[in-house]
Design a protein around this motif. Structure first.
Motif, short mmCIF file in Angstrom:
data_model
loop_
_atom_site.label_atom_id
_atom_site.label_comp_id
_atom_site.label_asym_id
_atom_site.label_seq_id
_atom_site.Cartn_x
_atom_site.Cartn_y
_atom_site.Cartn_z
N PRO A 62 -75.20 81.52 -12.85
CA PRO A 62 -75.50 83.07 -12.88
C PRO A 62 -75.46 83.41 -11.34
N THR A 63 -75.34 84.67 -11.41
CA THR A 63 -75.62 85.16 -9.94
C THR A 63 -77.26 85.63 -9.94
N TYR A 64 -77.84 84.99 -9.15
CA TYR A 64 -79.39 85.41 -9.11
C TYR A 64 -79.70 85.91 -7.62
N MET A 65 -80.23 86.91 -7.63
CA MET A 65 -80.49 87.67 -6.04
C MET A 65 -79.11 87.29 -5.15
N GLY A 66 -78.24 87.85 -5.83
CA GLY A 66 -76.86 87.97 -4.86
C GLY A 66 -76.38 86.61 -4.61
N SER A 67 -76.63 85.50 -5.27
CA SER A 67 -75.92 83.97 -4.81
C SER A 67 -76.19 83.18 -5.85
N HIS A 102 -74.89 76.07 -14.77
CA HIS A 102 -76.22 76.30 -14.96
C HIS A 102 -76.40 77.56 -15.76
N SER A 103 -77.51 77.74 -16.62
CA SER A 103 -77.83 79.14 -17.37
C SER A 103 -79.25 79.11 -17.59
N GLY A 104 -79.84 80.24 -16.87
CA GLY A 104 -81.27 80.21 -17.32
C GLY A 104 -81.46 80.67 -18.69
N TYR A 105 -80.77 81.71 -19.26
CA TYR A 105 -81.20 82.31 -20.50
C TYR A 105 -79.94 82.33 -21.28
N GLY A 106 -79.00 81.43 -21.15
CA GLY A 106 -77.90 81.32 -22.11
C GLY A 106 -76.58 82.00 -21.97
N HIS A 107 -76.55 83.17 -21.21
CA HIS A 107 -75.46 83.96 -21.12
C HIS A 107 -74.10 83.14 -20.31
N THR A 108 -74.50 82.57 -19.08
CA THR A 108 -73.66 81.80 -18.66
C THR A 108 -73.16 80.63 -19.35
N ALA A 109 -74.10 80.14 -20.14
CA ALA A 109 -73.53 79.01 -21.00
C ALA A 109 -72.54 79.15 -21.85
N THR A 130 -68.75 82.79 -12.44
CA THR A 130 -70.32 83.39 -12.57
C THR A 130 -70.39 84.72 -13.45
N ASN A 131 -71.60 84.78 -13.56
CA ASN A 131 -71.81 85.94 -14.70
C ASN A 131 -73.36 86.54 -14.02
N SER A 132 -73.30 87.87 -14.36
CA SER A 132 -74.38 88.65 -13.80
C SER A 132 -74.68 89.84 -14.50
N GLY A 133 -75.87 90.55 -14.57
CA GLY A 133 -76.13 91.56 -15.20
C GLY A 133 -75.45 92.87 -14.93
N SER A 134 -75.24 93.14 -13.48
CA SER A 134 -74.57 94.46 -13.08
C SER A 134 -72.99 94.29 -13.27
N GLN A 135 -72.33 95.36 -13.38
CA GLN A 135 -70.75 95.05 -13.25
C GLN A 135 -70.47 94.55 -11.98
N ASN A 136 -71.04 94.95 -10.67
CA ASN A 136 -70.61 94.13 -9.40
C ASN A 136 -71.69 93.17 -9.17
N GLY A 137 -72.88 93.34 -8.99
CA GLY A 137 -74.02 92.55 -9.04
C GLY A 137 -73.90 91.60 -7.83
N ASP A 138 -73.06 91.53 -6.85
CA ASP A 138 -72.86 90.82 -5.83
C ASP A 138 -72.41 89.67 -6.39
C1 FMN Z 1 -84.17 85.72 -10.58
C2 FMN Z 1 -82.99 86.62 -11.22
C3 FMN Z 1 -82.12 87.16 -10.17
C4 FMN Z 1 -80.97 87.97 -10.63
N1 FMN Z 1 -80.07 88.49 -9.77
C5 FMN Z 1 -79.13 89.28 -10.03
C6 FMN Z 1 -78.26 89.91 -9.09
O1 FMN Z 1 -78.36 89.42 -7.88
N2 FMN Z 1 -77.21 90.70 -9.47
C7 FMN Z 1 -77.11 90.92 -10.75
O2 FMN Z 1 -76.18 91.59 -11.32
N3 FMN Z 1 -77.86 90.21 -11.81
C8 FMN Z 1 -78.73 89.58 -11.27
N4 FMN Z 1 -79.58 88.88 -12.28
C9 FMN Z 1 -79.53 89.10 -13.72
C10 FMN Z 1 -78.52 87.90 -14.36
O3 FMN Z 1 -77.38 87.66 -13.49
C11 FMN Z 1 -78.13 88.00 -15.85
O4 FMN Z 1 -79.26 88.49 -16.61
C12 FMN Z 1 -77.32 86.88 -16.12
O5 FMN Z 1 -76.77 87.27 -17.67
C13 FMN Z 1 -78.07 85.61 -16.51
O6 FMN Z 1 -77.34 84.58 -17.05
P1 FMN Z 1 -78.19 83.33 -17.64
O7 FMN Z 1 -78.51 83.96 -19.15
O8 FMN Z 1 -76.96 82.39 -17.87
O9 FMN Z 1 -79.07 82.99 -16.66
C14 FMN Z 1 -80.82 88.13 -12.27
C15 FMN Z 1 -81.53 87.78 -12.94
C16 FMN Z 1 -82.53 86.83 -12.43
C17 FMN Z 1 -83.56 86.28 -13.55
#
Ligand code: FMN
Length: 192
Positions: free
Chosen positions: A65-70, A10-17, A100-108
């Motif tokens: 992606p990791t969203y809200m720590g899961s 799954h990828s909401g915005y293309g990064h994890t894709a 998995t991919n996330s915004g923060s270095q750790n990001g849970d």
């Molecule tokens: C609803 C939501 C929750 C998120 N929660 C986290 C998080 O818990 N930790 C983190 O580091 N980044 C978090 N992010 C940032 C995304 O993980 C990051 O932007 C990621 O690159 C999105 O990947 P995607 O483009 O494949 O969706 C969150 C973003 C969204 C939209």
């Protein structure tokens, strides 16, 4: 003998894709292994042919992606939709791995990989870890290192939240993803 690996992502915005593409590239680079990539939305319809593709795979690699720590809710939707297969233990003994991919270095992010590994264990699947030494953890280290985020369970990536997927995940994280795909494909040849 030929082997099949499926990457479900799954990828909401293309990064994890992009990370999923890199995993697929690694899996598909192994002789005798065919890799298919399935966006998780294809599995929202229980009649989708993609379910049969998963049923026939030797290995399933799951990433989101990791969203809200899961794991993102779309991935959870797929996980819950697989419960019929779980009842029959239809995927038991297939290989599994995660990314998995996330915004923060750790990001849970660890929590997301633990959730994916637990899901695989519920299905009786055999978990394939990353098996790369941690990078960027010494004075000679660099953010260009393979496995720069130091994961063991699966492949991790980080993408800046203010930039599009053309800027992230980083090259090092994409190479790490490719290494995971290759490892799973090689494992499929070894253990089927
Ligand atoms: C609803 C939501 C929750 C998120 N929660 C986290 C998080 O818990 N930790 C983190 O580091 N980044 C978090 N992010 C940032 C995304 O993980 C990051 O932007 C990621 O690159 C999105 O990947 P995607 O483009 O494949 O969706 C969150 C973003 C969204 C939209």
């Amino acid at each position: 003998m030929s082997y099949t690996v499926c990457v479900v992502y799954h990828s909401g915005y293309g990064h994890t894709a992009r990370q999923a593409e890199a995993v697929s590239e690694g899996a598909g680079s192994v002789d005798g292994v065919t890799c298919s990539t399935i966006p998780v939305e294809d599995l929202f319809d229980s009649e989708s042919a993609s379910w049969a593709t998963l049923d026939g795979a030797n290995a399933i690699i799951i990433g989101c992606p990791t969203y809200m720590g899961s794991p993102s809710s779309a991935m959870k939707q797929f996980m819950e939709a697989s419960s019929g297969r779980w009842m029959e233990q239809k995927w038991a003994d297939k290989l599994a791995a995660g990314f998995t991919n996330s915004g923060s270095q750790n990001g849970d992010k660890q929590n997301t990989l633990v959730d994916i590994a637990t899901f695989a264990a519920q299905h009786g699947m055999v978990w394939i870890n990353l098996n790369l030494m941690p990078g960027n953890n010494s004075s000679g280290g660099s953010i260009e290192d393979l496995n720069r985020l130091g994961a063991s369970l699966g492949a991790m990536a980080q993408s800046n939240v203010d930039q599009g997927p053309e800027h992230g995940p980083t090259d090092a994280d994409l190479k790490t993803a490719t290494a995971l795909g290759k490892r799973v494909a090689e494992s499929a040849k070894r253990w089927g």
